[in-house]
Design a protein around this motif. Structure first.
Motif, mmCIF file in Angstrom:
data_model
loop_
_atom_site.group_PDB
_atom_site.id
_atom_site.type_symbol
_atom_site.label_atom_id
_atom_site.label_comp_id
_atom_site.label_asym_id
_atom_site.label_seq_id
_atom_site.Cartn_x
_atom_site.Cartn_y
_atom_site.Cartn_z
ATOM 1 N N ALA A 167 0.582 3.885 -3.127
ATOM 2 C CA ALA A 167 -0.093 5.018 -3.312
ATOM 3 C C ALA A 167 0.408 6.108 -3.809
ATOM 4 O O ALA A 167 -0.489 6.900 -4.716
ATOM 5 C CB ALA A 167 0.137 5.584 -1.764
ATOM 6 N N GLU B 64 -3.111 5.798 -0.276
ATOM 7 C CA GLU B 64 -2.778 4.533 0.746
ATOM 8 C C GLU B 64 -4.190 3.740 0.898
ATOM 9 O O GLU B 64 -4.002 2.457 0.802
ATOM 10 C CB GLU B 64 -2.039 4.844 1.600
ATOM 11 C CG GLU B 64 -1.130 3.795 2.236
ATOM 12 C CD GLU B 64 -0.291 4.198 3.259
ATOM 13 O OE1 GLU B 64 0.383 3.235 3.900
ATOM 14 O OE2 GLU B 64 0.384 5.272 3.150
ATOM 15 N N GLU C 176 -1.475 10.213 1.025
ATOM 16 C CA GLU C 176 -2.055 9.332 2.049
ATOM 17 C C GLU C 176 -3.478 9.014 1.661
ATOM 18 O O GLU C 176 -3.711 7.837 2.122
ATOM 19 C CB GLU C 176 -1.949 10.066 3.436
ATOM 20 C CG GLU C 176 -0.528 10.660 3.971
ATOM 21 C CD GLU C 176 0.149 11.895 2.989
ATOM 22 O OE1 GLU C 176 1.364 11.759 3.255
ATOM 23 O OE2 GLU C 176 -0.651 12.364 2.692
ATOM 24 N N ALA D 295 0.722 -1.304 -0.032
ATOM 25 C CA ALA D 295 0.095 0.186 0.060
ATOM 26 C C ALA D 295 0.780 1.163 0.122
ATOM 27 O O ALA D 295 0.576 2.285 -0.672
ATOM 28 C CB ALA D 295 -0.986 -0.087 1.124
ATOM 29 N N ALA D 296 1.888 1.250 0.773
ATOM 30 C CA ALA D 296 2.680 2.574 0.961
ATOM 31 C C ALA D 296 3.531 2.858 -0.440
ATOM 32 O O ALA D 296 3.678 3.942 -0.835
ATOM 33 C CB ALA D 296 3.718 2.230 2.118
#
Length: 149
Positions: A104, A133, A130, A100-101
């Motif tokens: 993003a 993410e 963010e 996910a990081a």
């Protein structure tokens, strides 16, 4: 407002049917990064081809599933090899699914570069990274890792 849910309907099938032969002839029909992605079917073992867009972000090339975990995503998860082609040019790549990081900023770049997919995301192109993410579990992202040229 919630993101639109993708359904492979008659319109999308028609668009894909029109775009695929154009990309096969080398015409950049599905946007600047439009290519044909060929994967091995996870159940049948047969080749499956669909138009996708490759996005460049962070110095790498990425495949993004703007409509969620569609068939080609499942195929890549089963066999992490992708053949990308347009016209007479074809490359075979090993792919790695991003966490996910990592995904993003790629998702943010994708929405900004290919705005037609924006309705399928809760985050907007102007949102901070963010916000994307939280989208990563619904929009798988794969890095084109190693060319098999």
């Amino acid at each position: 407002m919630m993101a639109r849910e993708y359904r492979l309907g008659t319109l999308r099938k028609t668009v894909n049917a029109l775009v695929k032969p154009l990309l096969a002839r080398g015409v950049p029909a599905a946007g600047k990064g439009g290519v044909l992605l060929t994967t091995k079917g996870r159940k049948s073992g047969l080749e499956r081809t669909t138009p996708v867009n490759v996005v460049e972000a962070g110095g790498d090339r990425w495949l993004v599933a703007p409509y969620g975990a569609v068939a080609w995503v499942h195929n890549l998860r089963a066999d992490a090899v992708a053949r990308l082609s347009r016209g007479r040019t074809a490359e075979t790549w090993e792919v790695e699914e991003a966490d996910a990081a990592t995904a993003a900023p790629v998702l943010q770049a994708y929405v900004r570069q290919i705005p037609v997919t924006a309705p399928y995301f809760d985050a907007k192109g102007s949102d901070p990274v963010e916000a994307f993410e939280a989208e990563a579990d619904r929009h798988p992202v794969f890095r084109l890792a190693r060319s098999r040229a």
